[in-house]
Design a protein around this motif. Structure first.
Motif, PDB file in Angstrom:
ATOM      1  N   MET A  97      43.589  48.433  32.825  1.00 54.93           N
ATOM      2  CA  MET A  97      44.564  47.426  32.803  1.00 54.93           C
ATOM      3  C   MET A  97      44.863  46.613  34.096  1.00 54.93           C
ATOM      4  O   MET A  97      45.047  45.542  34.050  1.00 54.93           O
ATOM      5  CB  MET A  97      45.874  48.168  32.188  1.00 54.93           C
ATOM      6  CG  MET A  97      46.977  47.256  31.984  1.00 54.93           C
ATOM      7  SD  MET A  97      48.314  46.816  33.247  1.00 54.93           S
ATOM      8  CE  MET A  97      48.728  48.364  33.611  1.00 54.93           C
ATOM      9  N   PRO A  98      45.012  47.247  35.205  1.00 53.07           N
ATOM     10  CA  PRO A  98      45.306  46.729  36.514  1.00 53.07           C
ATOM     11  C   PRO A  98      44.320  45.686  36.877  1.00 53.07           C
ATOM     12  O   PRO A  98      44.633  44.730  37.457  1.00 53.07           O
ATOM     13  CB  PRO A  98      45.062  47.885  37.406  1.00 53.07           C
ATOM     14  CG  PRO A  98      45.400  49.437  36.833  1.00 53.07           C
ATOM     15  CD  PRO A  98      44.682  49.026  35.178  1.00 53.07           C
ATOM     16  N   VAL A 101      45.610  42.457  34.916  1.00 44.74           N
ATOM     17  CA  VAL A 101      47.031  42.052  35.200  1.00 44.74           C
ATOM     18  C   VAL A 101      46.990  40.309  35.727  1.00 44.74           C
ATOM     19  O   VAL A 101      47.849  39.783  35.006  1.00 44.74           O
ATOM     20  CB  VAL A 101      47.735  42.757  36.306  1.00 44.74           C
ATOM     21  CG1 VAL A 101      48.833  42.180  36.997  1.00 44.74           C
ATOM     22  CG2 VAL A 101      48.158  44.299  35.830  1.00 44.74           C
ATOM     23  N   PHE A 105      49.296  37.805  33.058  1.00 41.53           N
ATOM     24  CA  PHE A 105      50.213  36.938  34.036  1.00 41.53           C
ATOM     25  C   PHE A 105      50.228  35.607  33.581  1.00 41.53           C
ATOM     26  O   PHE A 105      51.072  34.889  33.255  1.00 41.53           O
ATOM     27  CB  PHE A 105      50.215  37.311  35.331  1.00 41.53           C
ATOM     28  CG  PHE A 105      51.381  36.618  36.060  1.00 41.53           C
ATOM     29  CD1 PHE A 105      52.632  36.672  36.101  1.00 41.53           C
ATOM     30  CD2 PHE A 105      50.808  35.348  36.788  1.00 41.53           C
ATOM     31  CE1 PHE A 105      53.626  35.710  36.642  1.00 41.53           C
ATOM     32  CE2 PHE A 105      51.589  34.344  37.321  1.00 41.53           C
ATOM     33  CZ  PHE A 105      52.944  34.876  37.449  1.00 41.53           C
TER      34      PHE A 105
END
Length: 175
Positions: A97-98, A101, A105
């Protein structure tokens, strides 16, 4: 379709217009529309307009973009075509997930912005190639126009508008 009479009261100052709107509303007259060359702070409140709900729709559109981004990154990078990038295998979405991002966004903002603009245009009935509904071209430059329907109160309304500082008062047939 029957033509109805309206009064067009012109003002040259936004503060005078704002005070005039308050006086006309206090006299219990209905203001159909106010045409301005720029936004006038407090005019919507003075006219008694309901607050906009566009921010609520923007929130839901952002949530839609967020959900789409999560689904898309999971489907593309985890389920459909998992890749081993830099020795980091794609076993689960939460572990990666990082790196998702920025995509999440950007898609959240993209959905919120674009769908909000489309909603605004649909709600305002602004279609491509639509003719302008501006009753006087001076309202795009330096004049403010208050449009009030005439309901057998023409003289009283004209005298009230003259007292409020209108620089020009015209009675026109609205089609």
């Amino acid at each position: 379709m029957e033509a109805s009479k309206v009064i067009h009261a012109f003002y040259t100052d936004d503060e005078v217009l704002l005070d005039a709107v308050k006086e006309v509303k206090a006299a219990h007259h209905h203001i159909e529309e106010v045409f301005c060359p720029f936004p006038v702070h407090g005019l919507d409140k003075a006219m008694g307009l309901a607050p906009t709900r566009i921010a609520i729709t923007a929130f839901f559109y952002g949530i839609t973009g967020l959900a789409f981004a999560i689904w898309m990154t999971n489907y593309i990078m985890i389920e459909d075509w998992p890749m081993d990038i830099g020795g980091k295998p794609s076993f689960s979405w939460i572990e990666n997930m990082p790196s998702f991002v920025p995509i999440i966004f950007e898609l959240t903002v993209f959905f919120a912005a674009h769908l909000m603009v489309i909603t605004f245009y649909m709600r305002s009935r602004i279609w491509p190639f639509k003719d302008a509904e501006n009753p006087d071209p001076r309202t795009t430059d330096d004049h403010f126009l208050m449009e009030i329907p005439v309901n057998n109160n023409e003289e009283a309304l004209v005298s009230l508008l003259a007292k409020t500082g209108a620089v020009e008062i015209n009675i026109v047939d609205k089609h």
